[in-house]
Design an enzyme around this catalytic site. Structure first.
Site, PDB file in Angstrom:
ATOM      1  N   THR A 323       3.125   5.040  -0.427  1.00  0.00           N
ATOM      2  CA  THR A 323       4.561   5.065  -0.705  1.00  0.00           C
ATOM      3  C   THR A 323       4.771   5.167  -2.206  1.00  0.00           C
ATOM      4  O   THR A 323       4.025   4.565  -2.989  1.00  0.00           O
ATOM      5  CB  THR A 323       5.252   3.803  -0.144  1.00  0.00           C
ATOM      6  OG1 THR A 323       6.649   3.874  -0.445  1.00  0.00           O
ATOM      7  CG2 THR A 323       4.682   2.532  -0.726  1.00  0.00           C
ATOM      8  N   HIS A 375      -5.296  -9.688   4.797  1.00  0.00           N
ATOM      9  CA  HIS A 375      -6.439 -10.503   4.398  1.00  0.00           C
ATOM     10  C   HIS A 375      -7.256 -10.980   5.600  1.00  0.00           C
ATOM     11  O   HIS A 375      -8.374 -11.486   5.449  1.00  0.00           O
ATOM     12  CB  HIS A 375      -5.947 -11.712   3.591  1.00  0.00           C
ATOM     13  CG  HIS A 375      -6.898 -12.143   2.525  1.00  0.00           C
ATOM     14  ND1 HIS A 375      -8.240 -11.838   2.542  1.00  0.00           N
ATOM     15  CD2 HIS A 375      -6.711 -12.885   1.396  1.00  0.00           C
ATOM     16  CE1 HIS A 375      -8.830 -12.359   1.489  1.00  0.00           C
ATOM     17  NE2 HIS A 375      -7.916 -13.000   0.772  1.00  0.00           N
TER      18      HIS A 375
END
Length: 404
Positions: A323, A375
């Site tokens: 993006t 994560h």
């Protein structure tokens, strides 16, 4: 004999749609392949066209109604326009003339609402947001329809001076309430889910854009002449990200329940802003694409997004997303994951800054890069290594081009 007009067959990822606009009303003549209805899903707007020359007999699903895949939405009479239909058309024209006369008599709001409803979704949105009356805009589209450009051009015209200043009551505050589009609601749901259902973390780095800018300035004219495409920065980022994904497979993976799915291909989504909201069309197999193919692919998707022509297949899948908030002036941001993907790269504005180079201060065009990642799957070491790889490939583009 009446035949059924059905909604398109939606893919498995789309449960239903909403009737956005009927461009024709019962009794009106239509031509083969003429758009008669728009159906809005949570991803794209689908057009329903007339199967042949004939007449729209009846509407079963009105504007705002929810429709399922392949559900009947109208009845259609195939064949030449009948005399009765011609009479109805004349009567319809007379009603329009009467409505125009009533407008002059003080019924403008009723007519205006109908005029707004007769426009395409993007045009209705532009008219609503700008506060411009449809009757005041000269339409240049097919059949005299208003386009978004017509609305923008009308706004750009200098306003005529008012006969007298309008007085506004002290303390009066105006509010406008409009319903969310299906696309906006779906985007909101996905973004909220990404923040609540993933262990999202963002790491940052910066890249010296001078080498890429110099190469682009040197070869952009020859590149455009040879390939018919403008050489931008996005192709360098797509190719650099593809190479980094090869070196760090976890960044190209996704989580499916309790399983990790490692993808052996590279489908990179490129976030594109449209009138209806943020969409993410996907470039397929970017490891097999050259720079011209990447640039042409992004350009074609941008045109489709502008014209509302993106198909569901254009936005299905994707293993990684890029993006670019820099196109709007963003200097730094933390992009949100495009689940079920596990990482997203954020580009930003190129800003000249004083940098220390070999003990000397130089003014260099710098860009902050942001990598948001899940994560649960990607460790900090992998995330930082991935981002550093992109940085190194962009600062030494010869390595990128020579596959070093």
């Amino acid at each position: 004999m009446a035949t059924e007009i059905k909604a398109p067959v939606f893919p498995e990822s789309v449960a239903d749609g909403t009737i956005a606009t009927w461009h024709k009303q019962p009794g009106e003549a239509v031509s083969r392949d003429e758009v008669i209805c728009d159906i809005e899903t949570d991803k794209v707007v689908l057009e329903v066209v007339a199967p042949a020359d004939g007449t729209l007999a009846s509407i079963i699903k009105g504007e705002g109604d929810t429709v399922l895949s392949a559900e009947v939405i109208a009845q259609f009479e195939e064949g030449a326009v009948s005399g009765a239909t011609q009479t109805q058309a004349v009567q319809s024209e007379e009603k329009v003339e009467q409505a125009a006369a009533q407008t002059e008599a003080g019924n403008a709001p009723i007519v205006e609402r109908q005029q707004v409803q007769d426009q395409a979704p993007a045009v209705r949105k532009a008219l609503t947001e700008s506060g411009v009356a449809a009757a005041d805009v000269a339409g240049t589209g097919r059949g005299g329809r208003i386009t978004k450009e017509d609305v923008a051009n009308h706004q750009a015209k200098p306003a005529a001076p008012a006969a007298q200043p309008l007085s506004v009551a002290v303390g009066e505050r105006i509010e406008k309430r409009v319903p969310m589009t299906r696309l906006r609601k779906r985007v909101a749901e996905r973004l909220l889910a990404a923040t609540q259902e993933t262990a999202m973390l963002t790491t940052f780095n910066e890249v010296n854009m001078k080498p890429i800018m110099e190469m682009r300035a040197q070869y952009k004219d020859a590149f455009e002449k040879r390939h018919g495409a403008r050489l931008g920065f996005m192709s360098f980022f797509v190719k650099a990200a593809t190479e980094a994904l090869k070196r760090y497979p976890a960044v190209n993976a996704s989580i499916d329940g309790e399983d990790i799915v490692y993808h052996g291909y590279y489908d990179i989504g490129v976030a594109v802003s449209s009138d209806r909201g943020l969409v993410v069309p996907v470039l397929r197999d970017t490891d097999r694409m050259n720079y011209a193919e990447v640039e042409n692919g992004i350009r074609d998707y941008a045109y489709k997004a502008r014209d509302g022509k993106l198909g569901i297949e254009d936005m299905t899948g994707g293993t990684f997303t890029i993006t670019n908030g820099g196109t709007f002036g963003s200097l730094l941001s933390t992009p949100i994951l495009n689940t079920p993907q596990t990482a997203i790269l954020g580009m930003h504005k190129i800003q000249e800054r004083p940098m220390a180079v070999n003990g000397q201060v130089e003014i260099l065009p710098m860009m902050y890069l942001a990598l948001s990642y899940d994560h649960r799957l990607i460790d900090g070491k992998e995330a930082v290594g991935f981002l550093v790889t992109i940085k190194e490939l962009l600062e030494e583009p010869a390595k990128l081009i020579l596959d070093l």
